[in-house]
Design an enzyme around this catalytic site. Sequence first.
Site, PDB file in Angstrom:
ATOM      1  N   ASP A  51      56.637  33.054  40.791  1.00  0.00           N
ATOM      2  CA  ASP A  51      56.304  31.681  40.419  1.00  0.00           C
ATOM      3  C   ASP A  51      56.465  31.535  38.896  1.00  0.00           C
ATOM      4  O   ASP A  51      57.539  31.799  38.378  1.00  0.00           O
ATOM      5  CB  ASP A  51      54.884  31.351  40.927  1.00  0.00           C
ATOM      6  CG  ASP A  51      54.454  29.921  40.714  1.00  0.00           C
ATOM      7  OD1 ASP A  51      54.886  29.042  41.487  1.00  0.00           O
ATOM      8  OD2 ASP A  51      53.671  29.677  39.779  1.00  0.00           O
TER       9      ASP A  51
ATOM     10  N   TYR B 156      52.589  23.665  32.492  1.00  0.00           N
ATOM     11  CA  TYR B 156      53.321  22.473  32.937  1.00  0.00           C
ATOM     12  C   TYR B 156      53.438  21.460  31.797  1.00  0.00           C
ATOM     13  O   TYR B 156      54.446  20.762  31.683  1.00  0.00           O
ATOM     14  CB  TYR B 156      52.621  21.845  34.144  1.00  0.00           C
ATOM     15  CG  TYR B 156      52.608  22.749  35.348  1.00  0.00           C
ATOM     16  CD1 TYR B 156      53.664  22.756  36.248  1.00  0.00           C
ATOM     17  CD2 TYR B 156      51.544  23.631  35.570  1.00  0.00           C
ATOM     18  CE1 TYR B 156      53.664  23.599  37.348  1.00  0.00           C
ATOM     19  CE2 TYR B 156      51.533  24.482  36.665  1.00  0.00           C
ATOM     20  CZ  TYR B 156      52.600  24.465  37.543  1.00  0.00           C
ATOM     21  OH  TYR B 156      52.603  25.316  38.630  1.00  0.00           O
TER      22      TYR B 156
ATOM     23  N   HIS C 122      55.092  30.725  50.008  1.00  0.00           N
ATOM     24  CA  HIS C 122      55.273  30.793  48.554  1.00  0.00           C
ATOM     25  C   HIS C 122      54.652  32.040  47.924  1.00  0.00           C
ATOM     26  O   HIS C 122      55.268  32.674  47.069  1.00  0.00           O
ATOM     27  CB  HIS C 122      54.685  29.543  47.898  1.00  0.00           C
ATOM     28  CG  HIS C 122      54.908  29.492  46.413  1.00  0.00           C
ATOM     29  ND1 HIS C 122      56.159  29.329  45.847  1.00  0.00           N
ATOM     30  CD2 HIS C 122      54.045  29.608  45.371  1.00  0.00           C
ATOM     31  CE1 HIS C 122      56.052  29.324  44.526  1.00  0.00           C
ATOM     32  NE2 HIS C 122      54.784  29.501  44.206  1.00  0.00           N
TER      33      HIS C 122
END
Length: 320
Positions: free
Chosen positions: A101, A230, A293
């Site tokens: 990730d 982010y 994931h």
Amino acid sequence: MNEVNHQRIKTNGIWMHVAEQGTGPLVLLLHGFPEIWYSWRHQLNYLAQQGYHAVAPDLRGYGDSDSPLNPESYTAFHLVDDLIGLLDHFGEPQAFVVGHDWGAVVGWYLSLFRPDRVKGLVALSVPYFPRSPTIKTVEAIIRAFGDQVYVSQFQKPGRAERAFARYDCLTVMKKILLTTAKHMTPPEGMELVDFLPTPSVLPSWISEEELEVFADKFQETGFTGPLNYYRAMDLTWELLAPWQDAKITVPAKFIIGDKDMGFVSGGTREYLQGEMFKSLVPDLEVVIMDGHHFINQEKAQQISDEILSFIRKQSLRGNF
């Protein structure tokens, strides 16, 4: 077998916590969102048993590592420099790097900026995407997935933190780590954490006690550091202009689960199976396996075996 050892190391102006196990060639294990070093517990033990020095840091903003408040302290350059400092601390000119990730993103950038320090990269769940010359990263994601996409929701300081705070941390962990969602774009007016269901039954690959390790740490530290990754995406995009169209030259293996929301949406499957990805990462092997994931935990033994086979292959090629 040695137990997991913990220490805090000064690197790039912050204190970084690392968990380590074993002796031998260095393997860096880089976690994703919202995780900590503990997501690599299976691989730490396995790689140590196979004769490697496995090191899993809490990346900046996470766990027992420092968490600068300013989102501008979370660009690709900060994250890579943290790892260069770790390599220097351990006296290692090069390491094998494994990332999942956001950890995969950092691994790609480390390989891009400092290929001289990377023997080989195993990236899980997030491929290396080319930089758009004209569209900032967040805008590109919104164009692909809509205004409500989680990356957009995470941009405004405090918004996601307030949404997460409506639940206890164990519930947040269950919602995110155990998700089987096909996409991460909630309906209009709904926050991501409200959109994701809370599983009533745990899958076989994780226990309540293991989930509580994550939950207890995020209860202590909060989510602002992780969310700042982010919030720095567009600044990283600006800073990456000199690397436009640059290739990743280190040997790489990319692994993704066929049920990963990032694989089944947004054209990623086509990107991985087409020519562009391989043109950007010429020395590349792609593995698509059954899984979601958080595949390094869900399919721990398979991922451990994939990592080991890659490392051994590169060691034979490079005489490491």
